[in-house]
Design an enzyme around this catalytic site. Structure first.
Site, PDB file in Angstrom:
ATOM      1  N   GLU A  23     -32.299  37.699 -68.839  1.00  9.30           N
ATOM      2  CA  GLU A  23     -31.542  36.501 -68.358  1.00  9.30           C
ATOM      3  C   GLU A  23     -29.991  36.567 -67.887  1.00  9.30           C
ATOM      4  O   GLU A  23     -29.411  35.751 -67.440  1.00  9.30           O
ATOM      5  CB  GLU A  23     -31.703  35.344 -69.403  1.00  9.30           C
TER       6      GLU A  23
ATOM      7  N   HIS B  18     -31.337  28.814 -71.665  1.00  5.37           N
ATOM      8  CA  HIS B  18     -30.428  29.200 -72.719  1.00  5.37           C
ATOM      9  C   HIS B  18     -29.496  28.018 -73.104  1.00  5.37           C
ATOM     10  O   HIS B  18     -28.642  27.948 -73.551  1.00  5.37           O
ATOM     11  CB  HIS B  18     -29.891  30.388 -72.535  1.00  5.37           C
TER      12      HIS B  18
ATOM     13  N   ARG C 287     -35.209  34.619 -78.456  1.00  7.99           N
ATOM     14  CA  ARG C 287     -34.748  35.675 -77.646  1.00  7.99           C
ATOM     15  C   ARG C 287     -35.912  36.022 -76.575  1.00  7.99           C
ATOM     16  O   ARG C 287     -36.756  36.179 -77.071  1.00  7.99           O
ATOM     17  CB  ARG C 287     -34.225  36.744 -78.401  1.00  7.99           C
TER      18      ARG C 287
END
Length: 331
Positions: free
Chosen positions: A265, A297, A236
């Site tokens: 993000e 991601h 994260r």
């Protein structure tokens, strides 16, 4: 027959979802956009809901969904920091996640990115594209197997990552609030994060965002790393203070970082912004920094993970509808 609505559906997920619906005799509606207030007019007719949320969920959603008779929201990811669990529970909404969908996928990406950093892959490719086929000290890497790796967070992904590094011959040190008893063959636990990172050549983060871990890796903590170490974050973004990471890299205290996530993000990941100007100066620095490898991601993104995430969210939705709860509830 239960009626479930599924938001944030990518085209590649449709066939998996439809096959699941047929085998479970569920009426399933697919939507390729995120759940918004404009959807409230028609979702009342459904029994269950599953979404793949990235941005923070507005608190008003819980009350609205509860008023429609919904008992759950099935998040199709391991992370659930976008929800206020207490407020959801207060309104009788069960939040579930998919805690295990393919730890190996993320672990493999983590180690691949470490290899790119350590063996200076981007620099090598830049020179090759210029038809410069010489080599010199700036391109010289290290033997990964000679390095000590700190795994911060020894859950399923952390363990899978440790196993791959161990296969290279690395010495593995781990840290976790709840150490496991059966990992002596794989790693040695440190008593503190400081102890784990102080002599590690590579530090790999595998922990959730909580009040305790938010910006845990700030300037003070990052300066406790061994000089010349590499930082890997496929977990994260908010567990790292991005400004502080850039500062430590610019001071040459850390040799490099591989990031599959960024703390803000949600404005970028999943969006095609080729023709848009990015205003976030910190994100721009991350994208252009010579010591940072950034990926959007995507560490999880394999065939197996996509299938498990789709089916995991749908299974959790059906569990709540049939039994009133699910093994994967997080509140």
């Amino acid at each position: 027959m239960y009626k479930i609505i599924m938001f944030d559906v990518r085209e590649e997920e449709e066939i998996i979802a439809k096959e699941w619906a047929q085998s479970h005799q569920v009426e399933l509606t697919l939507r390729n956009h995120s759940l918004g207030k404009e959807d409230f007019d028609y979702i009342k007719e459904y029994d269950g809901i599953t979404i793949s949320q990235v941005a923070q969920v507005d608190d008003s959603f819980y009350e609205k969904l509860a008023s429609f008779g919904f008992k759950q929201i099935a998040q199709r990811s391991a992370g659930y920091d976008m929800y206020d669990l207490a407020k959801a529970k207060e309104k009788g909404i069960i939040i579930s996640n998919v805690p295990i969908y393919s730890p190996e996928s993320i672990a493999e990406w983590t180690v691949l990115m470490a290899g790119n950093l350590i063996r200076k892959y981007d620099l090598v490719q830049d020179k090759v594209k210029q038809h410069d086929f010489t080599w010199g000290p700036p391109m010289r890497g290290r033997v990964i197997g000679d390095m000590r790796v700190a795994i911060i967070g020894t859950g399923n992904i952390g363990i899978a990552t440790a196993k791959i590094f161990k296969g290279f011959g690395c010495e593995i040190v781990g840290y976790d609030l709840y150490p496991k008893d059966n990992l002596d063959h794989l790693l040695t636990y440190a008593d503190t994060i400081d102890q784990a990172v102080s002599n590690a050549d590579v530090v790999s983060l595998h922990m959730p965002v909580t009040d305790q871990t938010y910006h845990l890796f700030n300037y003070k903590q990052l300066k406790k790393f061994k000089k010349g170490a590499y930082l890997l974050n496929m977990a994260r973004g908010a567990i790292i203070n991005s400004n502080d990471l850039i500062k430590v890299l610019d001071e040459n205290h850390l040799a490099g970082a591989a990031l599959d996530t960024y703390e803000d993000e949600s404005h970028y990941v999943g969006n095609d912004l080729k023709n848009n100007k990015i205003e976030d100066e910190v994100f721009i620095q991350i994208l252009n920094h010579p010591k940072i490898i950034y990926s959007p991601h995507i560490a999880f993104y394999t065939d197996q993970a996509v299938k498990n995430l789709v089916e995991g969210g749908l299974n959790a939705t059906l569990d709540v509808l049939k039994t009133g709860t699910t093994d994967y509830r997080v509140n």
